[in-house]
Design an enzyme around this catalytic site. Structure first.
Site, PDB file in Angstrom:
ATOM      1  N   TYR A  26       0.825  -1.222   0.000  1.00 10.27           N
ATOM      2  CA  TYR A  26       0.000   0.000   0.000  1.00 10.27           C
ATOM      3  C   TYR A  26       0.851   1.261   0.000  1.00 10.27           C
ATOM      4  CZ  TYR A  26       1.204  -0.207   4.953  1.00 10.27           C
ATOM      5  OH  TYR A  26       1.904  -0.274   6.132  1.00 10.27           O
ATOM      6  N   GLY A  27       2.159   1.095   0.129  1.00 14.12           N
ATOM      7  CA  GLY A  27       3.063   2.259   0.180  1.00 14.12           C
ATOM      8  C   GLY A  27       4.153   2.097  -0.854  1.00 14.12           C
ATOM      9  N   SER A  28       5.385   2.063  -0.374  1.00 14.25           N
ATOM     10  CA  SER A  28       6.495   1.990  -1.326  1.00 14.25           C
ATOM     11  C   SER A  28       6.468   0.691  -2.130  1.00 14.25           C
ATOM     12  CB  SER A  28       7.832   2.141  -0.594  1.00 14.25           C
ATOM     13  OG  SER A  28       7.961   1.136   0.370  1.00 14.25           O
ATOM     14  N   GLU A  99      11.470  -3.991   5.679  1.00 10.80           N
ATOM     15  CA  GLU A  99      10.433  -3.336   6.484  1.00 10.80           C
ATOM     16  C   GLU A  99      10.601  -3.652   7.970  1.00 10.80           C
ATOM     17  OE1 GLU A  99       9.264  -1.315   4.688  1.00 10.80           O
ATOM     18  OE2 GLU A  99       9.066  -2.137   2.682  1.00 10.80           O
TER      19      GLU A  99
HETATM   20  C1  BEZ Z   1       3.824  -1.291   1.654  1.00  8.66           C
HETATM   21  O1  BEZ Z   1       4.096  -0.651   0.667  1.00  8.66           O
HETATM   22  O2  BEZ Z   1       2.936  -2.122   1.643  1.00  8.66           O
HETATM   23  C2  BEZ Z   1       4.535  -1.121   2.898  1.00  8.66           C
HETATM   24  C3  BEZ Z   1       4.407   0.055   3.562  1.00  8.66           C
HETATM   25  C4  BEZ Z   1       5.073   0.208   4.743  1.00  8.66           C
HETATM   26  C5  BEZ Z   1       5.855  -0.829   5.222  1.00  8.66           C
HETATM   27  C6  BEZ Z   1       5.936  -2.002   4.547  1.00  8.66           C
HETATM   28  C7  BEZ Z   1       5.275  -2.156   3.367  1.00  8.66           C
END
Ligand code: BEZ
Length: 192
Positions: A26-28, A99
């Site tokens: 959901y992010g990077s 992470e």
């Molecule tokens: C992600 O992009 O899903 C993510 C965001 C924060 C930490 C680990 C993964």
């Protein structure tokens, strides 16, 4: 401050129990895909929203000047867009390392546009981790992000790249877009 979750994550799920393993980004993970995958599809999870509430001492900030990166918070009826990757189990060694600053793997239902639902894993940093920064007003979040950078680049670019990626998928995220706009305004004023 740095809270290495790698060992805990290895105990959380028995990856051998999964016939196929999906990870939800959901992010990077949406725009920085530095791992091999078998399949990748747009998807969403229910009951969560993104927030820049997690401290980054290792990627987008430093111990002395932590950045702010995303985590998920529980919100009734929310929907969070992202990308789902079907991966080999071994990929979690890499992801757990990437992470490791406070994120724990959680099992979630991943929903695909064609209504299929699969079980998958998502990394969430909860308020009890040492790197958690928590809620702050938009001005303070913006200032902190504007002034932070680390080995993975500037904290600003983390926001801009995610906002661009969401637009690419025609996805709206008010929190992300609000911080993006505030950063652009802050940057104009900082250069005056
Ligand atoms: C992600 O992009 O899903 C993510 C965001 C924060 C930490 C680990 C993964």
């Amino acid at each position: 401050m740095v809270f290495d979750t790698q060992a805990i994550n290895k105990q959380r799920q028995n990856l051998a129990d999964y016939d196929e393993i999906w990870v939800f980004g959901y992010g990077s993970l949406i725009y920085k895909v530095d791992f091999d995958y078998i399949e990748c599809e747009s998807a969403h999870i229910l009951g969560y929203e993104r927030r820049f509430w997690q401290g980054s001492h290792d990627h987008r900030g430093s111990i002395a000047s932590p950045g702010r990166v995303l985590t998920l918070v529980d919100i009734d009826n929310a929907r969070c867009f992202g990308k789902a990757f079907k991966v080999e189990r071994e990929i979690f060694d890499h992801l757990d390392h990437r992470e490791k600053n406070g994120y724990l793997r959680h099992q979630v239902d991943i929903h695909f546009p064609d209504k299929r639902i699969v079980k998958g894993l998502v990394y969430i940093a909860s308020p009890d981790n040492a790197a958690y920064l928590g809620e702050a007003n938009i001005k303070d979040i913006t200032k902190q992000i504007f002034n932070s950078s680390g080995p993975s680049g500037s904290n600003r670019d983390y926001v801009y790249q995610l906002a661009d990626a969401l637009r690419h998928f025609n996805e709206i995220d008010e929190h992300v877009f609000q911080i993006e706009l505030a950063l652009k305004q802050y940057s104009i004023n900082a250069n005056l």
